[in-house]
Design a protein around this motif. Structure first.
Motif, PDB file in Angstrom:
ATOM      1  N   PHE A  12       1.930   6.600  -6.776  1.00 25.54           N
ATOM      2  CA  PHE A  12       0.793   7.377  -7.271  1.00 25.54           C
ATOM      3  C   PHE A  12       1.014   8.864  -7.021  1.00 25.54           C
ATOM      4  CE2 PHE A  12      -3.430   9.250  -7.022  1.00 25.54           C
ATOM      5  CZ  PHE A  12      -3.988   8.788  -8.203  1.00 25.54           C
ATOM      6  N   THR A  13       1.502   9.205  -5.831  1.00 24.33           N
ATOM      7  CA  THR A  13       1.756  10.603  -5.495  1.00 24.33           C
ATOM      8  C   THR A  13       2.827  11.189  -6.398  1.00 24.33           C
ATOM      9  OG1 THR A  13       1.128  10.200  -3.207  1.00 24.33           O
ATOM     10  CG2 THR A  13       2.447  12.158  -3.633  1.00 24.33           C
ATOM     11  N   THR A  14       3.886  10.447  -6.631  1.00 25.00           N
ATOM     12  CA  THR A  14       4.964  10.906  -7.509  1.00 25.00           C
ATOM     13  C   THR A  14       4.434  11.181  -8.916  1.00 25.00           C
ATOM     14  OG1 THR A  14       6.589   9.681  -6.238  1.00 25.00           O
ATOM     15  CG2 THR A  14       7.222  10.316  -8.471  1.00 25.00           C
ATOM     16  N   HIS A  73       2.481   1.691  -3.397  1.00 25.23           N
ATOM     17  CA  HIS A  73       1.478   2.132  -4.374  1.00 25.23           C
ATOM     18  C   HIS A  73       1.157   3.608  -4.169  1.00 25.23           C
ATOM     19  CE1 HIS A  73      -2.626   2.755  -5.911  1.00 25.23           C
ATOM     20  NE2 HIS A  73      -2.216   1.978  -6.889  1.00 25.23           N
ATOM     21  N   ASP A  74       0.930   4.010  -2.924  1.00 23.63           N
ATOM     22  CA  ASP A  74       0.619   5.414  -2.631  1.00 23.63           C
ATOM     23  C   ASP A  74       1.770   6.330  -3.003  1.00 23.63           C
ATOM     24  OD1 ASP A  74      -1.812   4.591  -1.700  1.00 23.63           O
ATOM     25  OD2 ASP A  74      -1.311   4.795   0.425  1.00 23.63           O
ATOM     26  N   SER A  75       2.987   5.911  -2.708  1.00 23.64           N
ATOM     27  CA  SER A  75       4.161   6.719  -3.022  1.00 23.64           C
ATOM     28  C   SER A  75       4.303   6.895  -4.531  1.00 23.64           C
ATOM     29  CB  SER A  75       5.414   6.064  -2.451  1.00 23.64           C
ATOM     30  OG  SER A  75       6.560   6.752  -2.867  1.00 23.64           O
ATOM     31  N   ALA A  82       1.349  11.828  -9.783  1.00 27.18           N
ATOM     32  CA  ALA A  82       0.418  12.955  -9.748  1.00 27.18           C
ATOM     33  C   ALA A  82       1.171  14.287  -9.762  1.00 27.18           C
ATOM     34  CB  ALA A  82      -0.475  12.864  -8.523  1.00 27.18           C
ATOM     35  N   VAL A  83       2.267  14.365  -9.029  1.00 29.19           N
ATOM     36  CA  VAL A  83       3.076  15.594  -9.004  1.00 29.19           C
ATOM     37  C   VAL A  83       3.685  15.846 -10.383  1.00 29.19           C
ATOM     38  CG1 VAL A  83       5.182  16.628  -8.060  1.00 29.19           C
ATOM     39  CG2 VAL A  83       3.532  15.534  -6.530  1.00 29.19           C
ATOM     40  N   THR A 127       0.970  16.971 -12.797  1.00 30.02           N
ATOM     41  CA  THR A 127       0.561  18.350 -12.514  1.00 30.02           C
ATOM     42  C   THR A 127       1.583  19.339 -13.060  1.00 30.02           C
ATOM     43  OG1 THR A 127      -0.632  17.636 -10.542  1.00 30.02           O
ATOM     44  CG2 THR A 127      -0.047  19.968 -10.671  1.00 30.02           C
ATOM     45  N   ARG A 178       0.834  -1.216   0.000  1.00 27.16           N
ATOM     46  CA  ARG A 178       0.000   0.000   0.000  1.00 27.16           C
ATOM     47  C   ARG A 178       0.864   1.260   0.000  1.00 27.16           C
ATOM     48  NH1 ARG A 178      -3.839  -2.570   4.149  1.00 27.16           N
ATOM     49  NH2 ARG A 178      -5.487  -3.359   2.799  1.00 27.16           N
ATOM     50  N   GLN A 179       1.901   1.256   0.833  1.00 33.48           N
ATOM     51  CA  GLN A 179       2.781   2.422   0.903  1.00 33.48           C
ATOM     52  C   GLN A 179       3.503   2.648  -0.426  1.00 33.48           C
ATOM     53  OE1 GLN A 179       5.294   1.798   4.288  1.00 33.48           O
ATOM     54  NE2 GLN A 179       3.725   2.425   5.753  1.00 33.48           N
TER      55      GLN A 179
END
Length: 90
Positions: free
Chosen positions: A56-58, A52-54, A60-61, A64, A49-50
């Motif tokens: 995904f956040t990367t 995947h979240d990491s 997304a940044v 953007t 999970r961590q």
């Protein structure tokens, strides 16, 4: 390698077929934890999970930032010309 005490090397016996897929998707990690003891399963699922979240956040940044650069380029390059503007080659 031989399976001794339910462990083959550093992973549970029979988990080898899941390790490559586990690196590739979160769903594969969920399949892997179904075959692990409860404390280990929780740790593996939490790590998945961590990760995947990491990731995904990367992404997304990065997306953007790319969107902002594209918007600025579009605003600059597509602005209407005025009579005083000179373009090389005209």
């Amino acid at each position: 390698m031989r399976c001794v005490g339910g462990v083959l090397g550093r992973q549970p016996c029979g988990a080898g077929r899941f390790t490559t897929a586990n690196r590739e998707s979160f769903a594969a990690a969920e399949d892997l934890v179904a075959h692990l003891p409860s404390p280990t399963a929780g740790a593996v699922l939490n790590a998945a999970r961590q990760a995947h979240d990491s990731g995904f956040t990367t992404m997304a940044v990065i997306a953007t930032a790319d969107l902002i650069v594209t918007a600025v380029n579009a605003a600059v390059l597509l602005r209407p010309r005025t009579a005083g503007d000179h373009v090389a080659g005209d």
